[in-house]
Design a protein around this motif. Structure first.
Motif, PDB file in Angstrom:
ATOM      1  N   ILE B 190       0.861  -1.179   0.000  1.00  0.00           N
ATOM      2  CA  ILE B 190       0.000   0.000   0.000  1.00  0.00           C
ATOM      3  C   ILE B 190       0.900   1.233   0.000  1.00  0.00           C
ATOM      4  O   ILE B 190       1.841   1.317   0.773  1.00  0.00           O
ATOM      5  CB  ILE B 190      -0.922  -0.044   1.229  1.00  0.00           C
ATOM      6  N   GLN B 357      -5.572  -9.763  -2.639  1.00  0.00           N
ATOM      7  CA  GLN B 357      -5.525  -8.946  -1.416  1.00  0.00           C
ATOM      8  C   GLN B 357      -6.788  -8.133  -1.207  1.00  0.00           C
ATOM      9  O   GLN B 357      -7.307  -8.057  -0.114  1.00  0.00           O
ATOM     10  CB  GLN B 357      -4.369  -7.963  -1.511  1.00  0.00           C
ATOM     11  N   CYS B 358      -7.221  -7.432  -2.254  1.00  0.00           N
ATOM     12  CA  CYS B 358      -8.354  -6.545  -1.986  1.00  0.00           C
ATOM     13  C   CYS B 358      -9.651  -7.079  -2.592  1.00  0.00           C
ATOM     14  O   CYS B 358      -9.665  -7.643  -3.684  1.00  0.00           O
ATOM     15  CB  CYS B 358      -8.054  -5.115  -2.375  1.00  0.00           C
ATOM     16  N   SER B 359     -10.704  -6.857  -1.844  1.00  0.00           N
ATOM     17  CA  SER B 359     -11.978  -7.515  -2.162  1.00  0.00           C
ATOM     18  C   SER B 359     -12.509  -7.208  -3.562  1.00  0.00           C
ATOM     19  O   SER B 359     -12.964  -8.131  -4.241  1.00  0.00           O
ATOM     20  CB  SER B 359     -13.046  -7.181  -1.131  1.00  0.00           C
ATOM     21  N   PRO B 360     -12.513  -5.961  -4.024  1.00  0.00           N
ATOM     22  CA  PRO B 360     -13.128  -5.731  -5.335  1.00  0.00           C
ATOM     23  C   PRO B 360     -12.423  -6.505  -6.445  1.00  0.00           C
ATOM     24  O   PRO B 360     -13.080  -7.076  -7.317  1.00  0.00           O
ATOM     25  CB  PRO B 360     -12.976  -4.213  -5.543  1.00  0.00           C
ATOM     26  N   ARG B 362     -10.268  -9.213  -6.091  1.00  0.00           N
ATOM     27  CA  ARG B 362     -10.296 -10.657  -5.845  1.00  0.00           C
ATOM     28  C   ARG B 362     -11.628 -11.262  -6.279  1.00  0.00           C
ATOM     29  O   ARG B 362     -11.659 -12.270  -6.983  1.00  0.00           O
ATOM     30  CB  ARG B 362     -10.072 -10.937  -4.354  1.00  0.00           C
ATOM     31  N   ARG B 394     -17.208  -0.597 -10.221  1.00  0.00           N
ATOM     32  CA  ARG B 394     -16.944  -0.636  -8.789  1.00  0.00           C
ATOM     33  C   ARG B 394     -15.579  -1.229  -8.452  1.00  0.00           C
ATOM     34  O   ARG B 394     -15.137  -1.176  -7.306  1.00  0.00           O
ATOM     35  CB  ARG B 394     -18.045  -1.408  -8.075  1.00  0.00           C
ATOM     36  N   ILE B 395     -14.929  -1.820  -9.444  1.00  0.00           N
ATOM     37  CA  ILE B 395     -13.548  -2.272  -9.208  1.00  0.00           C
ATOM     38  C   ILE B 395     -12.600  -1.112  -9.472  1.00  0.00           C
ATOM     39  O   ILE B 395     -11.703  -0.821  -8.689  1.00  0.00           O
ATOM     40  CB  ILE B 395     -13.179  -3.442 -10.148  1.00  0.00           C
ATOM     41  N   GLY B 397     -10.442   1.935  -9.723  1.00  0.00           N
ATOM     42  CA  GLY B 397     -10.113   3.018  -8.806  1.00  0.00           C
ATOM     43  C   GLY B 397     -10.270   2.663  -7.343  1.00  0.00           C
ATOM     44  O   GLY B 397      -9.902   3.436  -6.478  1.00  0.00           O
ATOM     45  N   ASN B 398     -10.829   1.504  -7.051  1.00  0.00           N
ATOM     46  CA  ASN B 398     -11.085   1.173  -5.644  1.00  0.00           C
ATOM     47  C   ASN B 398     -10.146   0.110  -5.090  1.00  0.00           C
ATOM     48  O   ASN B 398     -10.424  -0.467  -4.045  1.00  0.00           O
ATOM     49  CB  ASN B 398     -12.530   0.702  -5.471  1.00  0.00           C
ATOM     50  N   THR B 399      -9.071  -0.168  -5.802  1.00  0.00           N
ATOM     51  CA  THR B 399      -8.199  -1.258  -5.372  1.00  0.00           C
ATOM     52  C   THR B 399      -6.826  -0.738  -4.942  1.00  0.00           C
ATOM     53  O   THR B 399      -6.512   0.423  -5.131  1.00  0.00           O
ATOM     54  CB  THR B 399      -8.019  -2.278  -6.509  1.00  0.00           C
ATOM     55  N   ILE B 400      -6.042  -1.639  -4.380  1.00  0.00           N
ATOM     56  CA  ILE B 400      -4.715  -1.245  -3.897  1.00  0.00           C
ATOM     57  C   ILE B 400      -3.785  -0.923  -5.060  1.00  0.00           C
ATOM     58  O   ILE B 400      -3.078   0.056  -5.049  1.00  0.00           O
ATOM     59  CB  ILE B 400      -4.082  -2.385  -3.060  1.00  0.00           C
ATOM     60  N   ASP B 405      -7.702  -1.887 -12.068  1.00  0.00           N
ATOM     61  CA  ASP B 405      -8.042  -1.050 -13.224  1.00  0.00           C
ATOM     62  C   ASP B 405      -7.765  -1.806 -14.520  1.00  0.00           C
ATOM     63  O   ASP B 405      -8.545  -1.737 -15.475  1.00  0.00           O
ATOM     64  CB  ASP B 405      -7.189   0.231 -13.229  1.00  0.00           C
TER      65      ASP B 405
END
Ligand SMILES: Cc1cc2nc3c(=O)[nH]c(=O)nc-3n(C[C@H](O)[C@H](O)[C@H](O)COP(=O)(O)O)c2cc1C
Ligand code: SF4
Ligand code: SF4
Ligand code: FES
Lengths: 362, 453
Positions: B190, B357-360, B362, B394-395, B397-400, B405
């Motif tokens: 991060i 790692q990140c929900s959106p 994964r 919703r994925i 821009g919202n990830t680590i 993207d």
């Protein structure tokens, strides 16, 4: 003058406060409290390096700082983003945040079965709360869910991998709190799973803490699981002189029986002091402990229902109706067809089994 | 003929070996830099050159170098990103395989500029033979005094180590690469802190692409200003493009960024047009993660100008009308290609490569892949198209890390530009299944209906 600390001003959902430099947005929001505090599924104050993964705490930064007022282009993870002086943050006042969070809940629930009625975490589950507050009522996912073989982690801990949301908290706990980490993440993407590579047991003086940090019902306490629902239990603060840990715990009573022992948690559901396995798994008698008094539960969870501390209690009518004073709500042994009075659930060596309930003598 | 700076000597017999490389003028930039220039001056030259990172994001290399923190007594590292796992991108392999010494030369100069005494090449595990070639070249360079202690008497020490990855696309992302280099699971970190402050082993680190580092050689040889004269605007110098798909001459081309996309596809010097005279349908101009462009938007920009092979022109108008130079993986689709099928294939790749790692990312990448599979095989519904749009939205821009993207953009662009094709699939389920791609393993995944009497 010189020893006066410079404080940073931050406005979150139109409420302005001053915080110390180095404070994260999440922690600043927690100082304000209530709805302003974003939900957090992977961040854990006590675990270094945690946070940033689940994306439930995303917020919008409408103004970076007084010096650089530009908004941040993307939503940021509030648990891993520090406050700048003059920052303006939108949490529940941002439509983008509400939408993204709804998305995150939907993603998380793809592979987390809503089996609350048979899950040990029901009543204490952060995902349950999160879905209730931020989720949609239905799912749009129409494919089979992933499943896993049950994975036994030794004498104390059972892993239900199907319920895991990959928050990594247990891995950080094992890494930072115990002196030997044998479990971690295998595989990638949606196949990723928490596991011990060669199916070893988790045995370590402090490993029991992974149960407390798990936000969902993936890691369960074998000495307690399926013996009771948490909302039937009465949490009581207690301590003992423990050579290994602080010995400060919560005992969960039903009637006179201690059903489980956990670490004490703060209002955000985070453990205050790690406790050792002895305190957690081996000390299940009132005599082992010095009782301090009923725990103050101010979480928004169902556990707080019927729990007290200064709460106004309605008049008890059970004595009149049942002809005897109530033990909690009722004495389960005398009213239930299932629980045999002769079976002391809290004394069973392992999880309760149907044989324990259907009257068969073992 | 376009100007060649990197691949100029690629076809010289034996250029892979030190003696030939040196005879052809190799290692001149090391002599020039270590003898005549201070590290700051090297950074300055690279800044002047306007070189933009060739690994995908196009961030100015000189600026990136000037960000590196210099705490007292803490070693710094340069890491060469040779992971190259983006589908459609194979330019770095070509460069390393045929001109290993060019990379080593660039690495020595760059290490000098950054003060890295231990430099790493993180190479994709599948490029096993290339790693061997590099290892051999490093030994040759060291034997000839270009590596090791006190190089050319300048007081600068440098060693280069080749580190083989285990085959994960995500290990190309710079922070995941650093984790992997440290021997950990390749999960992106991060940010902040950025690698320039806390990178490998918490030391200041710069991660650069193979081609970026090789380009430092001509920059030092000819001077940053001269280099900046090649190309157009902020797209200076030459760029390697790996061209593939429905073209007559797939391969790696070095272009100076002054030619049009049309020229690149149709001229004999480059792709040589589309086989069997078929029409151009679409193109993914910068490696699989960048948005696809339909022919009409590919040859002309939103402003109606001729689309050039430059960073600016390829991105003209944002994702609604443009795409990206990305890593230079140029994938051409002719009129017979099915965009839905291609998007499904890409989605499968990204869902397989998500680190989890990140929900959106994964959960979302797998979901998109399954929906696309349904649509492609005639099991989709109209609402699935909107659902796909919603998921990618919703994925993004919202990830680590940018893999989220990278997974979302191809889907978004395919729906944006080829929605009718998705609708055709939904409306003609039986037609979908009749299509024959000659690919046995792509057989209908639907269960065979039980035979009726
Ligand atoms: C998922 C992912 C994969 C990547 N793979 C590569 C790669 O294989 N090679 C590469 O040079 N850069 C890759 N990148 C970009 C790197 O993170 C980084 O930006 C680049 O190496 C920087 O080098 P440059 O400044 O020279 O372009 C990838 C990025 C992402 C998000
Ligand atoms: S088992 Fe629990 S604590 Fe561990 S990663 Fe899964 S959800 Fe998080
Ligand atoms: S976006 Fe995907 S690949 Fe990147 S950190 Fe998140 S899960 Fe991993
Ligand atoms: S709590 Fe911030 S990303 Fe999980």
């Amino acid at each position: 003058m010189s020893d006066e600390k410079k404080m940073f001003k931050v406005t979150i959902d139109n409420i302005t406060i001053e915080v110390e430099p180095g404070t994260s947005i999440l922690n600043a929001a927690r100082m304000i409290g209530g709805e302003v505090a974003p939900p957090a599924m992977c961040y854990y104050t006590k675990l270094k390096g945690s946070g940033g993964k689940c994306r439930t705490c995303l917020v919008e930064v409408a103004q970076g700082s007084t010096a650089d007022p530009r908004p941040m282009p993307k939503l940021v993870a509030s648990c891993r983003t520090n406050i700048m002086d003059g920052m303006v943050v939108k949490n529940i006042t941002s439509e983008k945040v509400i939408d993204a969070r709804k998305g995150v809940v939907e993603f998380l629930l793809i592979n987390h079965p809503l089996d609350c009625p048979i899950c040990d975490q029901a009543g204490e589950c952060h995902l349950q709360d999160l879905s209730y507050e931020h989720g949609a009522s239905g799912t749009r996912y129409q494919f089979p869910r992933r499943t896993f073989e049950k994975h036994d982690l030794g004498p104390y801990i059972q892993l239900h991998m199907t319920r895991c949301i990959m928050c990594f908290r247990c891995v950080y706990t094992a890494d930072q709190v115990t002196n030997r980490r044998v479990h971690g993440i295998l595989d990638r993407g949606e196949h990723a799973e928490i596991a011990t590579y060669i199916k070893t047991a988790l045995d370590n003086d402090f490993i029991g803490n992974v149960i407390d940090v798990c936000p969902v019902g993936a890691l369960t306490d074998k000495t307690f699981r399926f013996k009771n629902r948490v909302w039937f239990l009465k949490p009581v603060d207690a301590h003992r002189d423990c050579p290994k840990c602080s010995g400060k715990v919560q005992l969960w009573y039903r009637g006179d029986e201690v059903f489980r022992v956990t670490a004490r948690k703060d209002e955000f559901g985070e453990v205050e002091d790690w406790i050792c396995n002895d305190c957690r798994f081996e000390k299940k008698k009132t005599a082992d402990w010095v009782i301090e008094g009923p725990s103050k539960i101010d979480r928004h969870s169902v556990i707080s229902a019927n729990h007290y501390v200064g709460a106004h209690k309605p008049t008890e009518i059970e004595p009149e109706v049942m002809g005897r004073p109530p033990r909690l709500l009722m004495d389960i042994h005398s009213v239930s067809q299932v629980n045999q009075p002769s079976v002391d659930l809290s004394l069973l060596p392992g999880p309760a089994h149907s044989d324990d309930f259907n009257g068969k003598e073992k | 003929m376009g100007r060649k700076l990197l691949l100029e000597k690629a076809h010289v017999e034996g250029i892979r070996y030190y003696d030939t490389y040196r005879r052809e003028g190799g290692y001149a930039s090391v002599e020039k830099a270590l003898k005549n220039l201070s590290p700051e001056q090297v950074v300055e030259e690279v800044k002047k050159s306007g070189l933009r990172g060739r690994g995908g994001a196009g961030f100015p290399t000189g600026m990136k170098w000037s960000f590196i923190a210099k705490p007292e007594g803490v070693p710094r590292h340069l890491v060469c990103n040779a992971d190259e796992s983006e589908p459609g991108t194979f330019k770095d392999r070509y460069l390393m395989e045929f001109l290993p010494h060019l990379l080593i030369e660039g690495l020595i100069v760059s290490s000098y500029a950054l003060g890295s005494n231990a430099t790493y090449i993180y190479i994709r595990g599948e490029y096993a033979w290339v790693a061997d070639i590099l290892d051999q070249a490093i030994v040759e360079a060291k034997n000839n005094g270009w590596l090791g202690k006190n190089i050319l008497g300048s007081g600068f020490d440098c060693d280069i180590y080749v580190h083989r990855g285990a085959g994960a696309y995500i290990c190309g992302e710079e922070t995941a690469l650093i984790e992997s280099l440290e021997g950990k699971r390749g999960n992106p970190r991060i940010k902040p802190p950025f690698p320039a402050v806390k990178g490998a082993w918490d030391r200041p680190t710069v991660v650069n692409n193979v081609e970026s580092l090789a380009a430092v050689v001509p920059i030092i040889n000819m001077g940053g200003e001269e280099y900046a004269k090649i190309g157009v605007g902020k797209s200076t110098g030459t760029k390697l493009i790996s061209a593939c798909g429905n073209i007559n001459k797939p391969g790696v081309y070095e272009i100076d960024m002054t030619i049009s996309v049309e020229e690149f596809i149709y001229s004999d010097e480059y792709c040589g047009g589309i086989p069997k005279g078929k029409r151009l349908k679409a193109c993914i101009p910068g490696g699989s993660s960048v948005p696809i462009l339909p022919a009409n938007l590919l040859l002309k920009t939103a402003k109606g100008e001729t689309r050039m092979m430059t960073y600016e022109s390829l991105g003209d108008g944002g994702f609604a009308t443009g795409s990206m130079m990305g890593s230079g993986g140029f994938i051409v689709l002719d009129e017979d290609q099915c965009v839905v099928r291609h998007t499904m294939t890409l989605a499968r790749f990204y869902q397989h490569e998500s680190c989890g790692q990140c929900s959106p990312c994964r959960e979302g990448t797998g979901w998109m892949h399954r929906i696309l599979k349904n649509i492609e095989y005639g099991k989709g519904q109209k609402s699935d198209i909107d659902l796909l749009w919603d998921i990618q939205r919703r994925i993004e821009g919202n990830t680590i890390c940018p893999l989220g993207d990278a997974a979302a953009w191809p889907v978004a662009a395919a729906i944006r530009h080829f929605r009718d094709e998705f609708e055709w699939h939904v409306n003609n389920p039986d037609e979908c299944l009749k299509r024959n791609y000659g690919l046995a393993h792509y057989a209908d995944p639907r269960p065979v209906p039980a035979a009726t009497a």
